[in-house]
Write an enzyme that holds these catalytic residues in place. Sequence first.
Site, mmCIF file in Angstrom:
data_model
loop_
_atom_site.group_PDB
_atom_site.id
_atom_site.type_symbol
_atom_site.label_atom_id
_atom_site.label_comp_id
_atom_site.label_asym_id
_atom_site.label_seq_id
_atom_site.Cartn_x
_atom_site.Cartn_y
_atom_site.Cartn_z
ATOM 1 N N ASP A 192 0.716 -1.154 -0.137
ATOM 2 C CA ASP A 192 0.104 -0.106 -0.002
ATOM 3 C C ASP A 192 0.650 1.316 -0.014
ATOM 4 O OD1 ASP A 192 -2.461 -1.481 0.621
ATOM 5 O OD2 ASP A 192 -1.175 -2.185 2.191
ATOM 6 N N HIS A 220 -4.521 -3.298 6.306
ATOM 7 C CA HIS A 220 -4.320 -3.544 5.119
ATOM 8 C C HIS A 220 -5.754 -4.002 4.327
ATOM 9 C CE1 HIS A 220 -2.905 -4.823 1.232
ATOM 10 N NE2 HIS A 220 -3.480 -6.197 1.226
HETATM 11 N N1 LIG Z 1 -0.598 -8.105 2.372
HETATM 12 C C1 LIG Z 1 -0.548 -7.905 1.043
HETATM 13 O O1 LIG Z 1 -0.292 -6.755 0.439
HETATM 14 C C2 LIG Z 1 -1.340 -8.892 -0.146
HETATM 15 C C3 LIG Z 1 -1.790 -10.026 0.223
HETATM 16 N N2 LIG Z 1 -2.193 -10.755 -0.438
HETATM 17 C C4 LIG Z 1 -2.978 -12.240 -0.084
HETATM 18 O O2 LIG Z 1 -1.739 -13.147 -0.056
HETATM 19 C C5 LIG Z 1 -2.303 -14.683 -0.008
HETATM 20 C C6 LIG Z 1 -1.815 -15.464 -1.141
HETATM 21 O O3 LIG Z 1 -1.970 -14.833 -2.441
HETATM 22 P P1 LIG Z 1 -1.918 -15.778 -3.721
HETATM 23 O O4 LIG Z 1 -0.555 -16.120 -3.806
HETATM 24 O O5 LIG Z 1 -2.269 -14.805 -4.576
HETATM 25 O O6 LIG Z 1 -2.536 -16.846 -3.581
HETATM 26 P P2 LIG Z 1 -2.495 -18.285 -4.315
HETATM 27 O O7 LIG Z 1 -4.106 -19.014 -3.896
HETATM 28 O O8 LIG Z 1 -2.278 -18.299 -5.598
HETATM 29 O O9 LIG Z 1 -1.552 -18.893 -3.446
HETATM 30 C C7 LIG Z 1 -1.725 -19.555 -1.975
HETATM 31 C C8 LIG Z 1 -1.216 -20.561 -1.729
HETATM 32 O O10 LIG Z 1 -1.286 -21.046 -0.275
HETATM 33 C C9 LIG Z 1 -1.401 -22.234 -0.138
HETATM 34 N N3 LIG Z 1 -2.042 -22.558 0.887
HETATM 35 C C10 LIG Z 1 -3.309 -22.944 1.567
HETATM 36 N N4 LIG Z 1 -3.294 -23.321 2.737
HETATM 37 C C11 LIG Z 1 -2.210 -23.266 3.092
HETATM 38 C C12 LIG Z 1 -1.589 -23.906 4.340
HETATM 39 N N5 LIG Z 1 -2.247 -24.287 5.269
HETATM 40 N N6 LIG Z 1 -0.273 -23.887 4.461
HETATM 41 C C13 LIG Z 1 0.405 -23.419 3.487
HETATM 42 N N7 LIG Z 1 0.061 -23.109 2.172
HETATM 43 C C14 LIG Z 1 -1.387 -23.033 2.060
HETATM 44 C C15 LIG Z 1 -2.251 -22.743 -1.545
HETATM 45 O O11 LIG Z 1 -2.252 -23.904 -1.726
HETATM 46 C C16 LIG Z 1 -1.620 -21.918 -2.422
HETATM 47 O O12 LIG Z 1 -0.608 -22.567 -3.234
HETATM 48 C C17 LIG Z 1 -3.729 -14.464 -0.207
HETATM 49 O O13 LIG Z 1 -4.533 -14.406 1.148
HETATM 50 C C18 LIG Z 1 -4.056 -12.916 -0.633
HETATM 51 O O14 LIG Z 1 -5.383 -12.525 -0.417
HETATM 52 C C19 LIG Z 1 -2.149 -10.663 -1.764
HETATM 53 C C20 LIG Z 1 -1.669 -9.588 -2.222
HETATM 54 C C21 LIG Z 1 -1.286 -8.440 -1.390
HETATM 55 O O1 LIG Z 2 -6.622 -7.109 -2.567
HETATM 56 C C1 LIG Z 2 -6.554 -8.396 -2.198
HETATM 57 O O2 LIG Z 2 -7.177 -8.931 -1.956
HETATM 58 C C2 LIG Z 2 -5.020 -8.441 -2.453
HETATM 59 C C3 LIG Z 2 -4.123 -7.563 -1.684
HETATM 60 O O3 LIG Z 2 -4.063 -7.657 -0.495
HETATM 61 C C4 LIG Z 2 -3.667 -6.448 -2.361
HETATM 62 O O4 LIG Z 2 -3.551 -6.517 -3.502
HETATM 63 O O5 LIG Z 2 -3.654 -5.647 -1.736
#
Ligand SMILES: NC(=O)C1=CN([C@@H]2O[C@H](COP(=O)(O)OP(=O)(O)OC[C@H]3O[C@@H](n4cnc5c(N)ncnc54)[C@H](O)[C@@H]3O)[C@@H](O)[C@H]2O)C=CC1
Ligand SMILES: O=C([O-])CC(=O)C(=O)O
Length: 364
Positions: A192, A220
């Site tokens: 952010d 966030h």
């Molecule tokens: N804080 C931030 O700025 C941001 C946070 N996010 C969050 O990050 C997370 C991941 O996003 P993506 O990679 O796009 O999702 P994704 O679905 O592509 O990958 C998530 C991975 O976590 C795995 N997973 C599920 N349960 C698990 C467990 N108990 N232990 C280990 N691995 C497990 C899944 O199998 C998958 O491979 C989401 O919660 C998303 O909302 C995404 C973008 C920005």
């Molecule tokens: O918006 C979402 O769910 C993924 C995220 O946290 C971001 O891109 O900031």
Amino acid sequence: MEYLGSIEKPLVLSGCAYLSWKIVTHIWSFVNLEKEPIRILVTGAAGQIGYALVPMIARGAMLGPDQPVIIHMLDIEPAAEALNGVKMELIDAAFPLLKGVVATTNVVEACKDVNIAVMVGGFPRKEGMERKDVMSKNVSIYKAQASALEQHAAPDCKVLVVANPANTNALILKEFAPSIPPKNITCLTRLDHNRALGQISERLNVHVSDVKNVIIWGNHSSTQYPDVNHATVNTGNGLKPVRELVSDDKWLNTEFITTVQQRGAAIIKARKLSSALSAASSACDHIRDWVLGTPKGTWVSMGVYSDGSYGIQPGVIYSFPVICEKGEWSIVQGLKIDDFSREKMDATAKELIEEKSLAYSCLN
Ligand SMILES: NC(=O)C1=CN([C@@H]2O[C@H](COP(=O)(O)OP(=O)(O)OC[C@H]3O[C@@H](n4cnc5c(N)ncnc54)[C@H](O)[C@@H]3O)[C@@H](O)[C@H]2O)C=CC1
Ligand SMILES: O=C([O-])CC(=O)C(=O)O
């Protein structure tokens, strides 16, 4: 040297040459001394952020170009084959800094002796969902993984929670890993922060690295408060306040804020997937600054356990402006907060308190 005779002169000269050679080889041995590898855990490593993040770590984007790393990757059983594919690619990329890869679905093996843990594993939100809609699935993961980290990670392990709802997952991790010092548990709001820098740089047509000291306060989520009241731009002719250069308070107090708040949703709408490359890059920024320090005169935003600063009640993980030195963050104190900011900072704190009780109700 005139006072030396023809016998002493060559002896003194060769002595000097020998000494210089010794000094050079001594310095060289220091320069060449390879650092001990640092073990970094990435959970959810087979997912899209994981796939963008692990090569960045292996290239030195997180800990610097002279820091060897061993990457531990955790995912769940249904993703085991994909995880192994990521491991194969890491090997194929022949990264000079990468000294080992652990790819596992066993949380204990994954956490063993890690110095840094980047917690990405979980369920991402889809179009039309708020981040807290993924709460029930994700907080129980963070409760379970808290004890594995507490028992098996290195004692001074630094934790960054990325998975949403990031602040509340980090809080649950903290609560269920009481022996990990709270200051070692953080969540990602650097994305952010970087988004806010990006918006100002686009608006003023200046390079993003010339904009600094924006702040993301709070959660966030769409209640976060991106604040430019202390932000500056390096104009080449000294630092100028962002407000003065933008000279459009209406835009700064409305569209700028909502654009940053809603940027995650806009990326999901456009890609049908959540931000991955910018999330991975910002996670590297977060850890790099935490471990290696923030540049002089610059602060960054990090979600950290509130100590009551700026009237934010302890008991939540809240994003504050921080500076980092010698591996420790500290909240920037003494910034003037106007009424507009106060209201927005309190609104996002209120949401975090609500999320906390929702999280606990999901765990019961
Ligand atoms: N804080 C931030 O700025 C941001 C946070 N996010 C969050 O990050 C997370 C991941 O996003 P993506 O990679 O796009 O999702 P994704 O679905 O592509 O990958 C998530 C991975 O976590 C795995 N997973 C599920 N349960 C698990 C467990 N108990 N232990 C280990 N691995 C497990 C899944 O199998 C998958 O491979 C989401 O919660 C998303 O909302 C995404 C973008 C920005
Ligand atoms: O918006 C979402 O769910 C993924 C995220 O946290 C971001 O891109 O900031």
